[in-house]
Design a protein around this motif. Structure first.
Motif, PDB file in Angstrom:
ATOM      1  N   HIS A  75     -16.825 -31.420  -5.601  1.00  0.00           N
ATOM      2  CA  HIS A  75     -17.122 -30.031  -5.252  1.00  0.00           C
ATOM      3  C   HIS A  75     -18.569 -29.654  -5.501  1.00  0.00           C
ATOM      4  O   HIS A  75     -19.250 -29.127  -4.627  1.00  0.00           O
ATOM      5  N   HIS A  84      -9.027 -28.509   4.747  1.00  0.00           N
ATOM      6  CA  HIS A  84     -10.140 -28.130   3.863  1.00  0.00           C
ATOM      7  C   HIS A  84     -11.292 -29.142   3.968  1.00  0.00           C
ATOM      8  O   HIS A  84     -12.443 -28.758   4.191  1.00  0.00           O
ATOM      9  N   ARG A 115      -4.953 -29.504   2.621  1.00  0.00           N
ATOM     10  CA  ARG A 115      -6.054 -30.209   1.975  1.00  0.00           C
ATOM     11  C   ARG A 115      -6.896 -30.935   3.015  1.00  0.00           C
ATOM     12  O   ARG A 115      -8.123 -30.928   2.976  1.00  0.00           O
ATOM     13  N   TYR A 138      -1.537 -25.442  -5.909  1.00  0.00           N
ATOM     14  CA  TYR A 138      -1.579 -26.197  -7.154  1.00  0.00           C
ATOM     15  C   TYR A 138      -0.732 -25.525  -8.239  1.00  0.00           C
ATOM     16  O   TYR A 138      -0.156 -26.186  -9.092  1.00  0.00           O
ATOM     17  N   GLU A 158      -8.670 -40.787   3.734  1.00  0.00           N
ATOM     18  CA  GLU A 158      -9.293 -39.531   3.345  1.00  0.00           C
ATOM     19  C   GLU A 158     -10.662 -39.370   4.004  1.00  0.00           C
ATOM     20  O   GLU A 158     -11.467 -40.307   4.001  1.00  0.00           O
ATOM     21  N   TYR A 159     -10.918 -38.205   4.524  1.00  0.00           N
ATOM     22  CA  TYR A 159     -12.112 -37.818   5.280  1.00  0.00           C
ATOM     23  C   TYR A 159     -12.123 -38.420   6.681  1.00  0.00           C
ATOM     24  O   TYR A 159     -12.886 -37.993   7.532  1.00  0.00           O
TER      25      TYR A 159
HETATM   26  C1  HEM Z   1     -14.095 -21.874  -3.376  1.00  0.00           C
HETATM   27  C2  HEM Z   1     -12.917 -22.246  -3.420  1.00  0.00           C
HETATM   28  C3  HEM Z   1     -12.427 -23.658  -3.358  1.00  0.00           C
HETATM   29  C4  HEM Z   1     -11.226 -24.030  -3.853  1.00  0.00           C
HETATM   30  C5  HEM Z   1     -10.221 -23.147  -4.566  1.00  0.00           C
HETATM   31  C6  HEM Z   1     -11.076 -25.441  -3.586  1.00  0.00           C
HETATM   32  C7  HEM Z   1      -9.951 -26.185  -3.935  1.00  0.00           C
HETATM   33  C8  HEM Z   1      -9.753 -27.506  -3.652  1.00  0.00           C
HETATM   34  C9  HEM Z   1      -8.569 -28.240  -3.974  1.00  0.00           C
HETATM   35  C10 HEM Z   1      -7.350 -27.675  -4.685  1.00  0.00           C
HETATM   36  C11 HEM Z   1      -8.729 -29.509  -3.535  1.00  0.00           C
HETATM   37  C12 HEM Z   1      -7.732 -30.636  -3.622  1.00  0.00           C
HETATM   38  C13 HEM Z   1      -7.909 -31.423  -4.861  1.00  0.00           C
HETATM   39  C14 HEM Z   1      -6.830 -32.458  -4.996  1.00  0.00           C
HETATM   40  O1  HEM Z   1      -6.518 -33.136  -4.026  1.00  0.00           O
HETATM   41  O2  HEM Z   1      -6.279 -32.575  -6.085  1.00  0.00           O
HETATM   42  C15 HEM Z   1     -10.047 -29.590  -2.958  1.00  0.00           C
HETATM   43  C16 HEM Z   1     -10.608 -30.729  -2.450  1.00  0.00           C
HETATM   44  C17 HEM Z   1     -11.916 -30.817  -2.010  1.00  0.00           C
HETATM   45  N1  HEM Z   1     -12.798 -29.751  -1.839  1.00  0.00           N
HETATM   46 FE1  HEM Z   1     -12.479 -27.837  -2.354  1.00  0.00          FE
HETATM   47  N2  HEM Z   1     -12.181 -25.909  -2.959  1.00  0.00           N
HETATM   48  C18 HEM Z   1     -13.050 -24.846  -2.797  1.00  0.00           C
HETATM   49  C19 HEM Z   1     -14.299 -24.907  -2.227  1.00  0.00           C
HETATM   50  C20 HEM Z   1     -14.932 -26.049  -1.817  1.00  0.00           C
HETATM   51  C21 HEM Z   1     -16.301 -26.147  -1.399  1.00  0.00           C
HETATM   52  C22 HEM Z   1     -17.283 -24.985  -1.319  1.00  0.00           C
HETATM   53  C23 HEM Z   1     -16.547 -27.468  -1.148  1.00  0.00           C
HETATM   54  C24 HEM Z   1     -17.807 -28.127  -0.702  1.00  0.00           C
HETATM   55  C25 HEM Z   1     -18.853 -27.583  -0.282  1.00  0.00           C
HETATM   56  C26 HEM Z   1     -15.310 -28.197  -1.362  1.00  0.00           C
HETATM   57  C27 HEM Z   1     -15.161 -29.557  -1.197  1.00  0.00           C
HETATM   58  C28 HEM Z   1     -14.020 -30.274  -1.449  1.00  0.00           C
HETATM   59  C29 HEM Z   1     -13.914 -31.719  -1.367  1.00  0.00           C
HETATM   60  C30 HEM Z   1     -15.040 -32.675  -0.998  1.00  0.00           C
HETATM   61  C31 HEM Z   1     -12.598 -32.058  -1.716  1.00  0.00           C
HETATM   62  C32 HEM Z   1     -12.022 -33.464  -1.824  1.00  0.00           C
HETATM   63  C33 HEM Z   1     -12.163 -33.858  -3.274  1.00  0.00           C
HETATM   64  C34 HEM Z   1     -11.882 -35.291  -3.614  1.00  0.00           C
HETATM   65  O3  HEM Z   1     -11.777 -36.134  -2.709  1.00  0.00           O
HETATM   66  O4  HEM Z   1     -11.802 -35.600  -4.796  1.00  0.00           O
HETATM   67  N3  HEM Z   1     -14.353 -27.299  -1.770  1.00  0.00           N
HETATM   68  N4  HEM Z   1     -10.646 -28.341  -3.028  1.00  0.00           N
END
Ligand code: HEM
Ligand code: HEM
Ligand code: FE2
Lengths: 131, 464
Positions: free
Chosen positions: B342, B53, B50, B34, B128-129
């Motif tokens: 999140h 992730h 992503r 980012y 997505e997903y």
């Molecule tokens: C701890 C460090 C974490 C970082 C730095 C991080 C970072 C990110 C980033 C940058 C994205 C992409 C957002 C975008 O597309 O603009 C993302 C998406 C996502 N992350 Fe994480 N994440 C972390 C932990 C987690 C955890 C612990 C969970 C859930 C238990 C999680 C669940 C998700 C989900 C569900 C998405 C999709 C969001 C959406 O559809 O709007 N992430 N994450």
């Protein structure tokens, strides 16, 4: 096991305690103002004449509700009065402040309600009197 | 542990934690991309990382749910699992599917993967997903059916408790709703419409039933509160979930070409969607207030209470914050959505799986009831590190989102997307720092499994 704790519903003032906590939450979540008026009425009617548990929750929620009003309405009013609607940072501060403050108040209410249902007293930190 | 077949839960839990670590590493990679746009380019582009992730997120949670069910169901049904062999077989099938899918994502381009796996014959990829190749989805479906069969037979032949039945309802719902992932019509509106039947109805309906059942089980075990009382709360929560979550799907139908009435229905039902989270929180604290802390596993108690609170914050508060149509008009698909995603995912599902692992793992590893004091202290540290840092991530991204909405959608002369993103860099850096603290918390969590000391024995708490 502690016998008193096993049957919380038999503790005097139990219903009043739950009612008070529920009104506090309703005031924050569903019917602001109206729920407070009912709480106000209960407070003046029962504050001195009800069993310990009920009186405690009543005093706590009454005081906390007033604080909630001040913290949410007054402070947010001040934020917008000072910042105006046209700068993004006013919105950031207002959104963050309102969300955090309101959520904390609701969480305290949830803890208070859980205590009331268990037949125990609860003290709202900082915004509730001792009882 | 009452039944030896409960032991099949162990590999599920271990694999879940391993994939959780992977998820966070990829989270940190995309978090860094980012702000440092060409980090790891062209080996690992943002869209791929992503996808990894979120893919890892979904599959580790599914592993956690399955492990939890294999642990709970025999104990509640009062009999051995119908087929422990099937459970182990399905574990390996699932894990191999996960790993192959991952390799597919990482080694070849997404288009190549689609070609290799014959997506043209039955196109389901690209949403997505639901990015998994159709074959992976089929394997997942088979595992889900075999799993539900195994669990269902155990319950069918054994004691039918409310916890088991709510859990089973959730798990059947999980399998059935996944069928919509296979339906991908050419009409984009219809496609998006049915995608939510899997995604939304999973997260905000059937997974919630699973979560409620897991929490109820753990709370009953650690507090020793009478089963009848637990059951009453579980009924209320189940009713609240079904009454709000199903029509709450409408909050995804505001601007995708669906009829306008969804703006009303979506808003009305979203407004009451926080209720189940509200009741869950009161439930958890009431149980602990009524009878507390005789069980030596203090860490599990902390996780259980934490789950209720953080789920309330992430789903009930941050979800509701953007759920009303007039607000969603501005916030749809912004960082505000990401903040909610999140905290809700972490609070509700990651934490409930960790609660279950915290409760069950000591016994699965042959301890009487709980880990040593030293191990629990570390586990509690990991709880606070992860919970606090994730709350900060959510707050930082909410802040970024508010500014994004303002510059990109609210002002008279909106700025272009990337111009706005540049202004938000400082928040993304802070997110990365909070993410590193989260990783430290996770490492402490893993270490806590390797800390010895004298275990804590069973107490009189287990009356159910
Ligand atoms: C701890 C460090 C974490 C970082 C730095 C991080 C970072 C990110 C980033 C940058 C994205 C992409 C957002 C975008 O597309 O603009 C993302 C998406 C996502 N992350 Fe994480 N994440 C972390 C932990 C987690 C955890 C612990 C969970 C859930 C238990 C999680 C669940 C998700 C989900 C569900 C998405 C999709 C969001 C959406 O559809 O709007 N992430 N994450
Ligand atoms: C544990 C429960 C929940 C989880 C895991 C969850 C997860 C998510 C995720 C991952 C997204 C992003 C989906 C995407 O854009 O592809 C999302 C969007 C959304 N969620 Fe939730 N959610 C939960 C509960 C709730 C609740 C209770 C509400 C409402 C009160 C809610 C309201 C929304 C809304 C309105 C959106 C759409 C945001 C937009 O327009 O971009 N969610 N949720
Ligand atoms: Fe939703």
């Amino acid at each position: 096991m502690d016998q008193v704790v096993q049957k919380p519903a038999e503790i005097p003032g139990y219903t009043l305690a739950i009612t008070a906590e529920s009104l506090y939450l309703l005031n924050l979540l569903a019917i602001p103002g109206l729920a407070f008026l009912i709480l106000l009425w209960l407070f003046f009617k029962y504050e001195n004449s009800s069993p310990l548990l009920g009186a405690c929750h009543l005093r706590q929620t009454f005081s906390a509700s007033i604080w909630a009003g001040v913290l949410l309405l007054l402070v947010n009013g001040v934020i917008f009065a000072v910042g105006g609607y046209q700068t993004p940072y006013t919105w950031v501060i207002a959104v963050l402040y309102f969300t955090i403050c309101h959520t904390t108040l609701v969480l305290l209410g949830l803890l208070g309600l859980a205590k009331a249902i268990a037949g125990q007293s609860f003290h709202y930190p900082l915004i509730g009197p001792t009882c | 542990m009452l039944y030896s077949s409960q032991a099949v839960a162990k590999p599920y839990f271990i694999a879940a934690i391993a994939l959780f670590v992977g998820q966070i590493l990829f989270g940190l990679i995309i978090g860094l991309q980012y702000v440092v746009g060409d980090f790891l380019f062209p080996i690992l582009p943002f869209n791929v990382a992503r996808m990894v992730h979120t893919h890892l997120l979904i599959v580790w949670l599914l592993l956690g749910f399955m492990g939890a069910a294999y642990f709970i169901v025999p104990e509640e049904a009062d009999k051995e699992l119908h087929s422990p062999k099937l459970a182990i077989l399905l574990f390996w099938v699932f894990l191999i599917m996960v790993v192959l899918t991952l390799l597919g994502y990482l080694l070849v381009s997404y288009a190549t993967l689609a070609n290799l796996t014959g997506n043209r014959f039955w196109p389901t990829m690209g949403r997505e997903y639901l990015e998994q190749p159709t074959i992976s989805k089929l394997v997942l479906l088979i595992v889900a059916i075999g799993f539900v069969y195994n669990i269902g037979m155990t319950i069918f032949q054994g004691r039918k408790t409310v916890i088991n039945l709510v859990l089973l309802t959730g798990l059947i719902g999980l399998a059935v709703l996944f069928l919509f992932a296979f339906y991908n019509p050419d009409n984009v509106v219809l496609g998006k419409y049915y995608r939510w039947w899997t995604i939304h109805l999973w997260f905000e309906c059937v997974w919630l039933l699973i979560m409620a059942a897991l929490l109820a089980f753990v709370l009953m075990k650690i507090t020793g509160v009478a089963r009848e009382l637990i059951d009453k709360w579980l009924y209320v929560i189940t009713a609240a979930v079904l009454m709000t979550g199903i029509l709450g799907t409408g909050h995804h139908y505001y601007w995708i070409g669906t009829p306008e009435y969804w703006q009303w229905w979506g808003s009305i039902f979203s407004a009451i969607e926080p209720i189940p989270f509200f009741v869950l929180t009161v439930f958890a604290f009431t149980m602990v207030n009524i009878r507390c802390c005789e069980h030596p596993n203090k860490a599990a108690t902390l996780w259980a209470l934490g789950t209720a609170v953080v789920a309330f914050l992430g789903a009930g508060v941050l979800g509701f914050l953007q759920a009303l149509a007039p607000i969603n008009y501005y916030t749809h698909g912004t960082q505000i959505t990401s903040a909610h995603a999140h905290l809700a995912f972490f609070g509700a599902y990651a934490m409930v799986v960790l609660t279950m692992i915290s409760y069950a793992m000591p016994m699965l590893r042959g301890r009487a009831a709980a880990n040593s004091h030293r191990s629990q202290v570390l586990e509690k540290w990991s709880f606070w590190l992860m919970t606090v840092s994730m709350t900060f991530i959510a707050l930082l991204i909410t802040t970024a989102g508010t500014l994004q909405v303002y510059w990109q959608r609210f002002v008279a002369e909106p700025l272009p997307f990337m111009a706005v993103q540049e202004k938000l860099v400082v928040f993304y850096w802070m997110r990365e720092v909070a993410g590193l603290i989260f990783l430290i918390g996770l490492v402490v969590y893993v270490i806590s499994f390797f800390v010895g000391g004298e275990d804590k024995g069973e107490t009189s708490a287990g009356v159910n």
